[in-house]
Design a protein around this motif. Structure first.
Motif, PDB file in Angstrom:
ATOM      1  N   GLY A 164       1.546  44.789  26.189  1.00  0.00           N
ATOM      2  CA  GLY A 164       0.220  45.079  25.648  1.00  0.00           C
ATOM      3  C   GLY A 164      -0.936  44.611  26.508  1.00  0.00           C
ATOM      4  O   GLY A 164      -2.054  44.451  26.018  1.00  0.00           O
ATOM      5  N   HIS A 165      -0.681  44.356  27.815  1.00  0.00           N
ATOM      6  CA  HIS A 165      -1.828  44.011  28.669  1.00  0.00           C
ATOM      7  C   HIS A 165      -2.684  45.257  28.884  1.00  0.00           C
ATOM      8  O   HIS A 165      -3.889  45.233  28.675  1.00  0.00           O
ATOM      9  CB  HIS A 165      -1.403  43.404  30.012  1.00  0.00           C
ATOM     10  CG  HIS A 165      -2.584  42.891  30.775  1.00  0.00           C
ATOM     11  ND1 HIS A 165      -3.200  43.617  31.765  1.00  0.00           N
ATOM     12  CD2 HIS A 165      -3.304  41.757  30.632  1.00  0.00           C
ATOM     13  CE1 HIS A 165      -4.247  42.930  32.223  1.00  0.00           C
ATOM     14  NE2 HIS A 165      -4.331  41.797  31.553  1.00  0.00           N
ATOM     15  N   THR A 191      -4.483  49.394  15.357  1.00  0.00           N
ATOM     16  CA  THR A 191      -3.618  50.488  14.936  1.00  0.00           C
ATOM     17  C   THR A 191      -3.754  51.664  15.917  1.00  0.00           C
ATOM     18  O   THR A 191      -4.861  52.212  16.013  1.00  0.00           O
ATOM     19  CB  THR A 191      -4.024  50.993  13.528  1.00  0.00           C
ATOM     20  OG1 THR A 191      -4.249  49.853  12.682  1.00  0.00           O
ATOM     21  CG2 THR A 191      -2.948  51.856  12.928  1.00  0.00           C
ATOM     22  N   PRO A 192      -2.670  52.028  16.635  1.00  0.00           N
ATOM     23  CA  PRO A 192      -1.388  51.313  16.704  1.00  0.00           C
ATOM     24  C   PRO A 192      -1.554  49.968  17.418  1.00  0.00           C
ATOM     25  O   PRO A 192      -2.586  49.743  18.056  1.00  0.00           O
ATOM     26  CB  PRO A 192      -0.529  52.265  17.543  1.00  0.00           C
ATOM     27  CG  PRO A 192      -1.509  52.963  18.435  1.00  0.00           C
ATOM     28  CD  PRO A 192      -2.757  53.124  17.613  1.00  0.00           C
ATOM     29  N   ASP A 212      -9.848  54.641  19.579  1.00  0.00           N
ATOM     30  CA  ASP A 212     -10.586  53.382  19.337  1.00  0.00           C
ATOM     31  C   ASP A 212     -11.050  52.741  20.648  1.00  0.00           C
ATOM     32  O   ASP A 212     -11.577  51.630  20.653  1.00  0.00           O
ATOM     33  CB  ASP A 212      -9.776  52.407  18.473  1.00  0.00           C
ATOM     34  CG  ASP A 212      -8.586  51.788  19.209  1.00  0.00           C
ATOM     35  OD1 ASP A 212      -8.388  52.063  20.410  1.00  0.00           O
ATOM     36  OD2 ASP A 212      -7.856  51.004  18.563  1.00  0.00           O
ATOM     37  N   GLY A 213     -10.845  53.436  21.773  1.00  0.00           N
ATOM     38  CA  GLY A 213     -11.417  52.981  23.041  1.00  0.00           C
ATOM     39  C   GLY A 213     -10.452  52.274  23.962  1.00  0.00           C
ATOM     40  O   GLY A 213     -10.683  52.184  25.161  1.00  0.00           O
ATOM     41  N   ASP A 218      -3.227  45.648  23.805  1.00  0.00           N
ATOM     42  CA  ASP A 218      -3.330  45.031  22.481  1.00  0.00           C
ATOM     43  C   ASP A 218      -4.250  43.808  22.590  1.00  0.00           C
ATOM     44  O   ASP A 218      -3.785  42.676  22.761  1.00  0.00           O
ATOM     45  CB  ASP A 218      -1.947  44.598  21.970  1.00  0.00           C
ATOM     46  CG  ASP A 218      -2.051  43.847  20.653  1.00  0.00           C
ATOM     47  OD1 ASP A 218      -3.152  43.845  20.046  1.00  0.00           O
ATOM     48  OD2 ASP A 218      -1.044  43.241  20.231  1.00  0.00           O
ATOM     49  N   PRO A 219      -5.550  44.046  22.522  1.00  0.00           N
ATOM     50  CA  PRO A 219      -6.480  42.925  22.730  1.00  0.00           C
ATOM     51  C   PRO A 219      -6.550  41.953  21.547  1.00  0.00           C
ATOM     52  O   PRO A 219      -7.269  40.952  21.632  1.00  0.00           O
ATOM     53  CB  PRO A 219      -7.826  43.625  22.950  1.00  0.00           C
ATOM     54  CG  PRO A 219      -7.693  44.965  22.316  1.00  0.00           C
ATOM     55  CD  PRO A 219      -6.243  45.333  22.374  1.00  0.00           C
ATOM     56  N   SER A 220      -5.766  42.201  20.468  1.00  0.00           N
ATOM     57  CA  SER A 220      -5.717  41.198  19.392  1.00  0.00           C
ATOM     58  C   SER A 220      -4.962  39.954  19.873  1.00  0.00           C
ATOM     59  O   SER A 220      -4.959  38.921  19.207  1.00  0.00           O
ATOM     60  CB  SER A 220      -5.073  41.775  18.119  1.00  0.00           C
ATOM     61  OG  SER A 220      -3.703  42.014  18.323  1.00  0.00           O
TER      62      SER A 220
END
Ligand code: NI
Length: 249
Positions: A164-165, A191-192, A212-213, A218-220
């Protein structure tokens, strides 16, 4: 040291012992659901600011709007055309050269700026080659370094975020901004969880592919603590890289 916090006499004194300057350069563009529009500005600016304070190196004002046409379907994004950006980079370098600076180290925060920055460097050298009577070569040197490609940083970020990087709105850049501005931390469910990958074309196409850009990220996963680690490593790496640039023949 930051140029905008100095007097003209301070700059004259600095030029007595160094002709080098670091110019942070970025972009004002959307960075997904939990990233700031200034992410690509804040990363190079904060790394350079900290390194400049430790090493007594002059940091120029941040060139804070870049080539971001593909993000224009998201509110708040500002873009320059490549031709506008090239002209502005040339004016910045020529202004500073006029005062005696000869070594221009651009610390970049946005991949979309790379071709345009290199094209601006080519124009600057062409200007010298076409105008100069002195055959000994251009008296100035320009250098481009992406912060995430500073020696050691890419590996560090890949170890921190093995999944997710991604390529845009990455957890590493968002972590750096959270460390610099802890009040910006946002808890958002992605999401996703990991965003899709794909090519970058125009703004409408981008929004269809990446609603969403984010791209591939996965920046969460971003945290203040990880941002501090990336910052410390980046400041050290920049210090070495800048010294090598000044000493290169
Ligand atoms: Ni970015």
């Amino acid at each position: 040291m930051q140029l905008h916090l100095m007097t003209w006499q301070d700059v004259e004194s600095y030029l007595q012992h160094s002709k080098g300057i670091i110019i942070p350069i970025g972009s004002t563009e959307q960075h997904g659901p939990n990233g700031l529009l200034g992410t690509d500005v804040i990363c190079p600016e904060e790394i350079a600011k900290r390194m400049g304070a430790e090493d007594d190196v002059l940091i120029a004002p941040t060139f804070n709007v870049g080539c971001a046409q593909h993000h224009m379907a998201f509110a708040g994004t500002i873009t320059l055309r490549p031709s506008t950006m090239m002209a502005a980079i040339m004016d910045w370098v020529n202004s500073l050269y006029k005062h005696g600076f000869t070594h221009f180290y651009f610390l970049n925060g946005h991949g979309g700026n790379v071709p345009t920055i290199n094209a601006a460097f080519a124009e600057i050298y062409a200007q010298w080659s076409l105008d100069a009577n002195d055959p000994s070569g251009a008296p100035l040197t320009c250098y481009l370094q992406n912060w995430w490609e500073l020696p050691g940083i890419f590996d560090l970020c890949n170890k921190m975020f093995p999944q997710g990087h991604g390529a845009h709105a990455t957890p590493s850049e968002v972590s750096l901004t959270y460390y610099a501005y802890p009040e910006a931390v946002k808890d958002v469910t992605m999401t996703p969880k990991i965003a899709p990958n794909g090519p970058i074309k125009d703004a409408e196409d981008y929004k269809r592919r990446f609603p969403d850009g984010r791209i591939g990220s996965d920046p969460s996963l971003a945290t203040v603590e990880l941002g501090e680690k990336i910052m410390d490593a980046s400041v050290k790496s920049l210090s070495k890289s800048y010294k090598a640039f000044l000493n290169a023949r």
